[in-house]
Design an enzyme around this catalytic site. Structure first.
Site, mmCIF file in Angstrom:
data_model
loop_
_atom_site.group_PDB
_atom_site.id
_atom_site.type_symbol
_atom_site.label_atom_id
_atom_site.label_comp_id
_atom_site.label_asym_id
_atom_site.label_seq_id
_atom_site.Cartn_x
_atom_site.Cartn_y
_atom_site.Cartn_z
ATOM 1 N N TYR A 119 103.614 81.870 57.121
ATOM 2 C CA TYR A 119 102.196 81.846 56.752
ATOM 3 C C TYR A 119 101.719 80.394 56.820
ATOM 4 O O TYR A 119 102.377 79.491 56.308
ATOM 5 C CB TYR A 119 102.019 82.378 55.322
ATOM 6 C CG TYR A 119 100.591 82.343 54.837
ATOM 7 C CD1 TYR A 119 99.782 83.473 54.956
ATOM 8 C CD2 TYR A 119 100.046 81.194 54.277
ATOM 9 C CE1 TYR A 119 98.462 83.452 54.516
ATOM 10 C CE2 TYR A 119 98.730 81.159 53.837
ATOM 11 C CZ TYR A 119 97.949 82.291 53.954
ATOM 12 O OH TYR A 119 96.641 82.271 53.530
ATOM 13 N N GLU A 207 93.291 81.026 58.875
ATOM 14 C CA GLU A 207 94.493 81.601 58.281
ATOM 15 C C GLU A 207 95.351 82.228 59.372
ATOM 16 O O GLU A 207 94.898 83.112 60.093
ATOM 17 C CB GLU A 207 94.114 82.674 57.254
ATOM 18 C CG GLU A 207 95.320 83.229 56.513
ATOM 19 C CD GLU A 207 94.948 84.382 55.582
ATOM 20 O OE1 GLU A 207 94.347 85.374 56.060
ATOM 21 O OE2 GLU A 207 95.250 84.296 54.383
#
Ligand code: ADP
Ligand code: MG
Length: 399
Positions: A119, A207
């Site tokens: 991530y 993101e």
């Protein structure tokens, strides 16, 4: 303003960020044609909606056993079947709410063999006013769960705007992801390019989940969510075309055309107010009197009659609204202009719910006169407390 995954990847690719090849498709035939342009043997057909969690999502029309909005396909037939299943149907994910979102676009992309998922996100840290990196080895899954259960697995640090992105920031990202050698170099390079993209587009968030290592040791962005600061969009005319209005709340979209600050909320009382501070106070005092606001609406300082009319119509078009409270302080904006707008709009749309109006400031007497001569059932109020009490009482009486 948010954009779709395929648009985000095309944009990031321009900044040199590594993404798999892929094509957007608006129809089943376009999806099949897209797969023919890819090398294969693995394709991924991905629903394009402004929400994450698509992989684990469910289509309303397909029942609980059907696959979600991210599907692997090995043949043209499988691409066709996946596209047919998704287009026009409603995908429900943990981010869409129960109503789900209709899938009108697909992205057909190269399937890659994934060794590990990370991530990596960039956002504006409001506490420090800096662009911050958020990195975790726990990619591919719901980051909120990781943050809740294992917060030590999430690393964050901000970049000083005076120095900009430095090599040590790149090393910090690589370290946070536990990478060494060539992969650490790739991570530092991706981080630096993402930073350039963030600054260069006035983004509010980028993101990447997952950022993947492939079996052959390449770092690739497999999913990207990008949002821009709407207040900076005037500097990026080229990005305006990426807007997908079907993804936006229709009332908020209409409001943005008139430059009104409108946000839909869950309560029963529609509010029309000038000034964000007064709007907040109005919402608070409605709550204090036992009900909840149906919206936040700031018509701004120098609103015209047309703007007031548009605002009023937007509030009235909301079926949840059981009563309206207008609370205006006439400074630059004169009370008689507001009154004219209210009367014009109420006549045009056939006012069917109680309306309480509190006016104060410039030309207040003129404004009150226009309202009382209008023949409309408008309840005047003397001050904010009085106005809130009256609208709550009127709505309860009407119920
Ligand atoms: P969402 O976050 O909306 O569920 P993702 O794009 O992250 O959608 O896809 C979900 C999962 O599907 C990823 O975590 C990854 O494991 C897999 N996936 C996505 N894109 C690819 C791809 N191009 N090749 C192989 N697997 C993929
Ligand atoms: Mg994802």
């Amino acid at each position: 303003m948010n954009i779709h995954e395929y648009q985000a990847k095309e944009l990031l690719a321009k900044f040199g960020v590594p993404v798999p090849a892929g094509f957007a498709a608006m129809s089943v035939e376009e999806a099949v044609a897209a797969s023919r342009q890819l090398p294969g043997p693995l394709y991924v057909v991905k629903a394009q909606i402004h929400a994450g969690g698509r992989g684990k999502g469910k289509f309303k029309e397909l029942g609980p056993d059907a696959k979600g909005g991210v599907r692997l396909a090995r043949t043209e037939e499988e691409v066709r079947a996946a596209a047919t299943d998704m287009l026009g149907n409603t995908l429900v994910t943990i981010q869409t709410g129960e109503a789900g979102k209709q899938v009108n676009r697909l992205y057909v992309t190269d399937g890659v063999d994934i060794a590990k998922e990370f991530y990596l996100a960039l956002l504006v840290d409001r506490a420090t006013g800096r662009i911050a990196f958020v990195a975790s080895t726990e990619g591919g899954m719901d980051i909120e769960t990781v943050a809740h259960d294992t917060p030590e697995k999430i690393h964050t640090f901000a970049v000083d705007p005076a120095t900009g992105f430095q090599p040590h920031h790149g090393r910090a990202v690589a370290n946070a992801l536990g990478l060494k050698g060539d992969l650490a170099k790739q991570a530092a390079s991706v981080a630096s390019k993402l930073y350039d993209a963030f600054l260069g587009t006035d983004a509010s968030q980028i993101e990447i989940n997952p950022l993947a290592i492939t079996d052959d040791g390449k770092l690739l962005v497999l999913d990207a969510k990008v949002g821009f600061d709407s207040n900076a969009m005037f500097r990026h005319k080229d990005l305006a075309g990426l807007r997908d209005e079907t993804e936006e709340d229709p009332a908020e979209l209409e409001a943005s055309k008139y430059d009104l600050a409108y946000i839909k909320l869950d309560g029963d009382i529609g509010c029309m107010v000038n000034g964000a501070g007064l709007a907040m106070a109005t919402m608070d005092i409605i709550k204090l009197n036992g009900m909840f606001p149906a919206n936040f609406l700031d018509v701004g300082g120098g609103a015209s009659k047309e703007k007031v009319t548009a605002a009023f119509k937007i509030i009235l078009a909301d079926p949840a609204v059981k009563g309206i409270l207008v609370n205006i302080f006439g400074g630059i904006m004169k009370c008689d202009i507001i009154a004219e707008g209210i009367v014009a709009a109420a006549k045009e749309v056939n006012l069917s719910v109680p309306l309480v109006v509190r006016l104060e400031g410039t030309n207040v007497e003129k404004g009150k006169e226009i309202l009382s001569n209008s023949g409309l059932a408008i309840v005047p109020a003397n001050d904010l407390g009085d106005a809130a009490k009256k609208i709550v009482a009127e709505v309860q009486k009407a119920a």
